[in-house]
Write a protein that holds these residues in place. Structure first.
Motif, PDB file in Angstrom:
ATOM      1  N   GLN A 158     -11.570  -6.366   1.056  1.00 30.99           N
ATOM      2  CA  GLN A 158     -11.703  -5.487   2.224  1.00 30.99           C
ATOM      3  C   GLN A 158     -11.415  -6.217   3.525  1.00 30.99           C
ATOM      4  O   GLN A 158     -10.901  -5.620   4.472  1.00 30.99           O
ATOM      5  N   GLU A 159     -11.748  -7.482   3.562  1.00 29.10           N
ATOM      6  CA  GLU A 159     -11.505  -8.233   4.792  1.00 29.10           C
ATOM      7  C   GLU A 159     -10.003  -8.303   5.074  1.00 29.10           C
ATOM      8  O   GLU A 159      -9.556  -8.167   6.206  1.00 29.10           O
ATOM      9  N   LEU A 180     -11.340  -5.213  -4.601  1.00 28.29           N
ATOM     10  CA  LEU A 180     -10.538  -5.114  -3.382  1.00 28.29           C
ATOM     11  C   LEU A 180     -11.007  -6.124  -2.333  1.00 28.29           C
ATOM     12  O   LEU A 180     -12.203  -6.321  -2.152  1.00 28.29           O
ATOM     13  N   MET A 238      -6.549   0.832  -5.520  1.00 29.37           N
ATOM     14  CA  MET A 238      -7.336   0.235  -4.441  1.00 29.37           C
ATOM     15  C   MET A 238      -8.644   0.987  -4.236  1.00 29.37           C
ATOM     16  O   MET A 238      -9.700   0.378  -4.039  1.00 29.37           O
ATOM     17  N   SER A 239      -8.578   2.303  -4.296  1.00 24.99           N
ATOM     18  CA  SER A 239      -9.798   3.100  -4.139  1.00 24.99           C
ATOM     19  C   SER A 239     -10.809   2.764  -5.222  1.00 24.99           C
ATOM     20  O   SER A 239     -12.002   2.602  -4.958  1.00 24.99           O
ATOM     21  N   CYS A 274     -12.581  -0.560  -4.785  1.00 23.40           N
ATOM     22  CA  CYS A 274     -13.308  -0.728  -3.531  1.00 23.40           C
ATOM     23  C   CYS A 274     -14.802  -0.872  -3.795  1.00 23.40           C
ATOM     24  O   CYS A 274     -15.433   0.036  -4.328  1.00 23.40           O
ATOM     25  N   CYS A 275     -15.320  -2.028  -3.471  1.00 25.76           N
ATOM     26  CA  CYS A 275     -16.762  -2.299  -3.576  1.00 25.76           C
ATOM     27  C   CYS A 275     -17.256  -2.606  -4.988  1.00 25.76           C
ATOM     28  O   CYS A 275     -18.443  -2.869  -5.179  1.00 25.76           O
ATOM     29  N   ILE A 296       0.816  -1.221   0.000  1.00 26.86           N
ATOM     30  CA  ILE A 296       0.000   0.000   0.000  1.00 26.86           C
ATOM     31  C   ILE A 296       0.848   1.269   0.000  1.00 26.86           C
ATOM     32  O   ILE A 296       0.309   2.370   0.001  1.00 26.86           O
ATOM     33  N   CYS A 334      -4.735  -4.314   9.023  1.00 26.04           N
ATOM     34  CA  CYS A 334      -4.743  -3.139   9.893  1.00 26.04           C
ATOM     35  C   CYS A 334      -4.870  -3.563  11.343  1.00 26.04           C
ATOM     36  O   CYS A 334      -4.240  -2.979  12.237  1.00 26.04           O
ATOM     37  N   VAL A 349      -7.729  -6.183   4.121  1.00 27.82           N
ATOM     38  CA  VAL A 349      -7.296  -4.861   4.590  1.00 27.82           C
ATOM     39  C   VAL A 349      -7.576  -4.723   6.078  1.00 27.82           C
ATOM     40  O   VAL A 349      -6.708  -4.302   6.856  1.00 27.82           O
ATOM     41  N   THR A 350      -8.771  -5.117   6.464  1.00 25.76           N
ATOM     42  CA  THR A 350      -9.164  -4.999   7.873  1.00 25.76           C
ATOM     43  C   THR A 350      -8.267  -5.850   8.764  1.00 25.76           C
ATOM     44  O   THR A 350      -7.798  -5.397   9.812  1.00 25.76           O
ATOM     45  N   GLN A 393      -2.543   2.894  -4.260  1.00 27.92           N
ATOM     46  CA  GLN A 393      -3.651   3.307  -3.394  1.00 27.92           C
ATOM     47  C   GLN A 393      -4.823   3.811  -4.228  1.00 27.92           C
ATOM     48  O   GLN A 393      -5.989   3.573  -3.887  1.00 27.92           O
ATOM     49  N   GLN A 394      -4.516   4.492  -5.319  1.00 24.91           N
ATOM     50  CA  GLN A 394      -5.594   4.956  -6.198  1.00 24.91           C
ATOM     51  C   GLN A 394      -6.319   3.770  -6.816  1.00 24.91           C
ATOM     52  O   GLN A 394      -7.551   3.751  -6.897  1.00 24.91           O
TER      53      GLN A 394
END
Lengths: 106, 106
Positions: free
Chosen positions: A75-76, A73, A21-22, A25-26, A12, A82, A78-79, A18-19
DNA sequence: TTGACATATTGACGCTTATCGATATGATGA
DNA sequence: TCATCATATCGATAAGCGTCAATATGTCAA
């Protein structure tokens, strides 16, 4: 030492990534879609390269459909990454951000 | 785009820096202490360099005392940056890791 | 003031990596 | 089969960055 947090951090640690990834997203996007979204910032081989880095880090899901490869992405992941970072580098705060689900079971 | 998540990611995207962060977690150490903890992996100028990167990212607190400069990890900052990452790149999970404090106020 | 200690800065070097153009691979439709 | 579209791979280039040795800066004790 834990290499997981390092792989995540390196993945990341790039603006273009990062762009991407954005944008992923979803939604599911093809490589061409991502190239278009970046609007000329980089070209297709570069996007493919970044997607590979993200894939190696487990940060995207890939689904092949005909000659199109769809990415979205994870998301899980990423979570989780983090959460691991907080556990490692903010143990005093880790307890205060445990999942709601774990709290409501009390 | 948000530059905060990028600065954070770049700061933690190095193995030596993550090791330094681990050593600075919950304790105050001098530069020499950190060099010793790394046990010959890198030398003093390199440690100073990494500490500067971490400081620029707001990830360490610094306290000068005589000729010794004490460093410790800013755990709150780590937590905030990770929260921001989840908000940006895992919005579907963001709601499930909101602080306990915010929940108990219900 | 001087010497010793603690840390920061500088300049150079080498490795990693982001990027591109060119091309290869793979899949589809005609 | 062939042309076209979608994506991956390759080789080269340039920029970024981690590291070190040398040195500068700053602080304290004698």
């Amino acid at each position: 030492m834990d290499t997981q947090s390092l792989v995540f951090a390196k993945a990341i640690a790039d603006e273009t990534r990062q762009q991407i990834m954005s944008h992923l997203c979803c939604v599911w996007l093809s490589v061409t879609d991502v190239v278009d979204k970046l609007d000329g910032k980089v070209n297709q081989p570069t996007v493919s390269h970044h997607l590979k880095v993200l894939q190696d880090a487990g940060l995207v899901f890939v689904r092949q459909e005909g000659r199109i490869r769809w990415y979205t992405l994870n998301q899980e992941r990423v979570t989780m990454c983090c959460g691991q970072l907080v556990s490692q580098f903010a143990p005093d705060y880790a307890a205060s951000i445990i999942p709601v689900s774990a709290i409501e079971q009390r």
